[in-house]
Design an enzyme around this catalytic site. Sequence first.
Site, PDB file in Angstrom:
ATOM      1  N   GLU A   1      -0.778  -9.209  -1.151  1.00  0.00           N
ATOM      2  CA  GLU A   1      -2.221  -9.434  -0.945  1.00  0.00           C
ATOM      3  C   GLU A   1      -2.974  -9.358  -2.271  1.00  0.00           C
ATOM      4  O   GLU A   1      -3.902 -10.142  -2.520  1.00  0.00           O
ATOM      5  CB  GLU A   1      -2.765  -8.412   0.057  1.00  0.00           C
TER       6      GLU A   1
ATOM      7  N   GLY B   1       0.518  -5.099   0.725  1.00  0.00           N
ATOM      8  CA  GLY B   1      -0.628  -5.055  -0.171  1.00  0.00           C
ATOM      9  C   GLY B   1      -0.312  -5.636  -1.547  1.00  0.00           C
ATOM     10  O   GLY B   1      -1.215  -6.105  -2.242  1.00  0.00           O
TER      11      GLY B   1
ATOM     12  N   ALA C   1       0.863  -1.173   0.000  1.00  0.00           N
ATOM     13  CA  ALA C   1       0.000   0.000   0.000  1.00  0.00           C
ATOM     14  C   ALA C   1       0.903   1.227   0.000  1.00  0.00           C
ATOM     15  O   ALA C   1       2.085   1.127   0.313  1.00  0.00           O
ATOM     16  CB  ALA C   1      -0.866  -0.015   1.252  1.00  0.00           C
TER      17      ALA C   1
HETATM   18  N1  3HC Z   1       4.638   3.447   0.143  1.00  0.00           N
HETATM   19  C1  3HC Z   1       5.129   4.667  -0.140  1.00  0.00           C
HETATM   20  N2  3HC Z   1       6.428   4.890  -0.442  1.00  0.00           N
HETATM   21  C2  3HC Z   1       7.236   3.833  -0.448  1.00  0.00           C
HETATM   22  C3  3HC Z   1       6.793   2.524  -0.151  1.00  0.00           C
HETATM   23  C4  3HC Z   1       5.408   2.357   0.145  1.00  0.00           C
HETATM   24  N3  3HC Z   1       4.899   1.154   0.420  1.00  0.00           N
HETATM   25  N4  3HC Z   1       7.844   1.679  -0.237  1.00  0.00           N
HETATM   26  C5  3HC Z   1       8.912   2.417  -0.572  1.00  0.00           C
HETATM   27  N5  3HC Z   1       8.554   3.718  -0.709  1.00  0.00           N
HETATM   28  C6  3HC Z   1       9.411   4.842  -1.113  1.00  0.00           C
HETATM   29  C7  3HC Z   1      10.528   5.091  -0.114  1.00  0.00           C
HETATM   30  O1  3HC Z   1      10.113   5.953   0.915  1.00  0.00           O
HETATM   31  C8  3HC Z   1      11.593   5.713  -0.989  1.00  0.00           C
HETATM   32  O2  3HC Z   1      11.232   7.059  -1.192  1.00  0.00           O
HETATM   33  P1  3HC Z   1      12.388   8.172  -1.358  1.00  0.00           P
HETATM   34  O3  3HC Z   1      13.185   7.758  -2.537  1.00  0.00           O
HETATM   35  O4  3HC Z   1      11.610   9.427  -1.526  1.00  0.00           O
HETATM   36  O5  3HC Z   1      13.171   8.122  -0.067  1.00  0.00           O
HETATM   37  C9  3HC Z   1      11.404   4.991  -2.318  1.00  0.00           C
HETATM   38  O6  3HC Z   1      10.079   4.442  -2.284  1.00  0.00           O
HETATM   39  C10 3HC Z   1      12.391   3.871  -2.554  1.00  0.00           C
HETATM   40  O7  3HC Z   1      12.390   3.023  -1.408  1.00  0.00           O
HETATM   41  P2  3HC Z   1      13.736   2.414  -0.808  1.00  0.00           P
HETATM   42  O8  3HC Z   1      14.765   3.477  -0.685  1.00  0.00           O
HETATM   43  O9  3HC Z   1      13.340   1.663   0.410  1.00  0.00           O
HETATM   44  O10 3HC Z   1      14.160   1.423  -1.995  1.00  0.00           O
HETATM   45  P3  3HC Z   1      14.847   0.008  -1.919  1.00  0.00           P
HETATM   46  O11 3HC Z   1      15.039  -0.416  -3.315  1.00  0.00           O
HETATM   47  O12 3HC Z   1      15.990   0.042  -0.972  1.00  0.00           O
HETATM   48  O13 3HC Z   1      13.748  -0.959  -1.238  1.00  0.00           O
HETATM   49  C11 3HC Z   1      11.581  -1.932  -0.916  1.00  0.00           C
HETATM   50  C12 3HC Z   1      12.556  -1.255  -1.905  1.00  0.00           C
HETATM   51  C13 3HC Z   1      12.137  -3.303  -0.480  1.00  0.00           C
HETATM   52  C14 3HC Z   1      10.276  -2.120  -1.627  1.00  0.00           C
HETATM   53  C15 3HC Z   1      11.415  -1.053   0.345  1.00  0.00           C
HETATM   54  O14 3HC Z   1      11.107   0.265  -0.068  1.00  0.00           O
HETATM   55  C16 3HC Z   1      10.337  -1.476   1.285  1.00  0.00           C
HETATM   56  O15 3HC Z   1      10.562  -2.354   2.098  1.00  0.00           O
HETATM   57  N6  3HC Z   1       9.161  -0.823   1.211  1.00  0.00           N
HETATM   58  C17 3HC Z   1       8.097  -0.996   2.151  1.00  0.00           C
HETATM   59  C18 3HC Z   1       7.367  -2.274   1.932  1.00  0.00           C
HETATM   60  C19 3HC Z   1       6.235  -2.377   2.898  1.00  0.00           C
HETATM   61  O16 3HC Z   1       6.363  -2.178   4.084  1.00  0.00           O
HETATM   62  N7  3HC Z   1       5.052  -2.721   2.387  1.00  0.00           N
HETATM   63  C20 3HC Z   1       3.892  -2.855   3.180  1.00  0.00           C
HETATM   64  C21 3HC Z   1       3.183  -1.564   3.192  1.00  0.00           C
HETATM   65  S1  3HC Z   1       1.806  -1.566   4.285  1.00  0.00           S
HETATM   66  C22 3HC Z   1       0.613  -2.371   3.438  1.00  0.00           C
HETATM   67  O17 3HC Z   1       0.821  -2.807   2.343  1.00  0.00           O
HETATM   68  C23 3HC Z   1      -0.690  -2.446   4.131  1.00  0.00           C
HETATM   69  C24 3HC Z   1      -1.615  -3.401   3.464  1.00  0.00           C
HETATM   70  O18 3HC Z   1      -1.594  -4.608   4.156  1.00  0.00           O
HETATM   71  C25 3HC Z   1      -3.008  -2.894   3.439  1.00  0.00           C
END
Ligand code: 3HC
Length: 689
Positions: free
Chosen positions: A105, A102, A63
């Site tokens: 999911e 998400g 998400a």
């Molecule tokens: N939402 C918004 N922004 C996000 C994001 C997300 N889910 N994931 C990454 N970003 C942004 C980061 O803040 C970063 O922004 P910036 O360049 O402005 O600083 C940019 O994307 C790149 O991210 P990384 O620097 O972390 O890039 P990497 O290549 O090192 O890593 C990744 C990529 C493994 C995908 C890592 O970003 C990550 O772990 N992201 C989060 C994944 C996550 O937690 N997903 C679950 C979200 S909650 C959810 O889905 C709820 C659902 O169940 C309803």
Amino acid sequence: MTEAVTVTREGEIAIVTIDNPPVNALSFHVRQPLQQAIATLRDDAAVAAIVITCAGRTFVAGADITEFGKPMQQPELRDIIATLETVDKPTVAAIHGTALGGGLELALGCHFRVADAKARLGLPEVKLGLLPGGGGTIRLPRLVGAEKALKLIVSGVPVSAGEALSSGLADAVFDADLVANAVGFARKKVAEGHKPIAVRDRTDRLTGTDLAAFDNQAAELAKKARGLEAPLACAQSVRNAITLPFDEALAKERELFAKLVAGDQSRAQRHLFFAEREAAKVPGIGKEVQPRTVARVGIIGAGTMGGGIAMAFVNGGIPVTLLEMNREALDRGLATIEKNYSISVSRGSLSEDAKAKRMAAFKPTTDYADLADCDLVIEAVFEDMAVKKEVFGKLDKIVKPGTILATNTSYLDVNEIAGSTSRPENFLGLHFFSPANVMKLLEIVRGTRTSPEALATALAFARKIGKVPVVVGVCHGFVGNRMLGARGQETENLLLEGASPQQIDKVFTDFGWPMGPFQMWDLAGLDIGWRNRKAQGKTAVIADALCEQGRFGQKTGRGIYLYESGSRTPVPDPEVAALIEEKAKSAGITRRSISADEITERTLYPMINEGTKILEEGIAARASDIDIVWVNGYGFPVGKGGPMFWAGLEGFGKILERLEYWHRRTSKDVFRPSEMLKKAARTGKLSDD
Ligand code: 3HC
Ligand code: NAI
């Protein structure tokens, strides 16, 4: 701007491509056309199957976290998945990069999941203080069984494509040409002619789940949660998947998600997610500054820190030349490194082969000339200015012109050491934390003359070896140890005035710290501080008295607490209680009852105050950098978001008022509120943005 969602056709197979750089998060502008595309293709008789894939570097990584905490715009992810589940022709998620949260999911809403061999699949929501809110806790157990699902969801750690295949999460894995292979897979499913079954309707992996064993597993996890709500909610929801009908379990997951997303813990953990990424961006250093290549690292000193730092680089794939004073010290250092790797082998986290490869990546030496080809040399010798200057004097003459020199000093003036070399622009502090092969934090200390290239290089190799870097300025103790000093100033006084060590430690562990300050004393060894105090002509009433009795902590079986032979469990010692009373009496102090609030006010509030002074002086660029230091280096509870974030929750006004009270009472500098704190008490925030 390119379309966030496009549809193409390969004959009767429709391919839906999501394109929302950088990580294809499911933002509103993706959700709306995605929902539309799925509904249209569902109703299109010319379409026999649907493949969902992503452009760019990854499948959907979750998400859009930036949308949390605001009213969610329709359609939500769950609406999209519900629509997907009304499609009665095969739907296939084609996963490359990472399918997270998400994203996974969404893939679970498809009938099938195929993955690139290098892909990783996971539900990391727990790390954001959440549980998967798009049906992940209810659908995943239907594919992999409740036990595996619980582990994956509560740990938040993604699995490889290979593991996904063997557990039933993925249906096929391809080495190359993912989309073409996904289309081929979809065609095969069409040709087989069976009506595909939605994940929600699969129950075979759930039937016969041993609920008592599941509850035991969940109880074990609950013990480790240390006050965090999300892991418990995850376990509850997976349990619902076993015991309740699908729709009921899904509705309950939704309720749990709504509660967590609105809570302080998730807010704190989301803050840390962005703070960590922000910390890697240094004001004034843009993409135009190219980091230098670091192909070989030299490390001087193979003691506690040198050995750990060397392991961190070798583990990150960078070979190390390790230098010691003499052969004996070198062999001792190498033996410790080898022992550490052997422990990993015995635990199954490292193979014998990989251990041998890592050991071969160390080039041990006692000759400075062997450091000539290093691109970076880190000094980790005794904490003594004269010794450090001598080491850098020798190094300066030997290494190449562009080689970066770094000190791992805890407290010494990095500018002074840099000034003793001919290359202050290529000099910085690299403050690792013990054990350096494990601890994630790296304080990169920027000297007044450190060049942007040197700094950019440090940031780049820090990430390569898996560290969380934070750039800090030069001062006594930098960010972490300086604030730790402020936190610790009143602990002995609290003892003398009436608190017991176990009472103070309990206030800390109740707060969520892994241990309290006195447990920390015993773990680190009281003799180290004693030696430092003696060298500086300083005293500490209780700690010195304990050391004089040979009570150095866990290593001698007794310190402020007692330790049964071999045990690490602290047991309160009546002799120490008597010692504290005696010292209080000789100091003319009448002991009184001390409240938990007073302990917090006299330990954590000065630490916050020091943090604001650090910000005022520009030693840290942002309050969130300080939070990253404390969470990754000192065990500050993640659910509280770091000291500066927590200060906002606690209330700057309240902190100011209590500091002023203690300052009036004691006149101690540690309670003197900073101007920044006074301003924050008025405005409610630490910075102007
Ligand atoms: N939402 C918004 N922004 C996000 C994001 C997300 N889910 N994931 C990454 N970003 C942004 C980061 O803040 C970063 O922004 P910036 O360049 O402005 O600083 C940019 O994307 C790149 O991210 P990384 O620097 O972390 O890039 P990497 O290549 O090192 O890593 C990744 C990529 C493994 C995908 C890592 O970003 C990550 O772990 N992201 C989060 C994944 C996550 O937690 N997903 C679950 C979200 S909650 C959810 O889905 C709820 C659902 O169940 C309803
Ligand atoms: P240590 O005493 O375990 O190791 C120091 C090593 O340096 C010894 O093996 C010694 O033989 C070697 N050494 C001393 N002089 C040398 C010289 N001239 N040439 C080559 N080798 C030499 O000490 P530790 O704990 O590893 O500390 C090293 C540095 O790291 C200190 O500056 C300390 O302040 C800093 N530090 C320590 C942390 C800790 O938790 N121990 C944490 C972060 C920094």
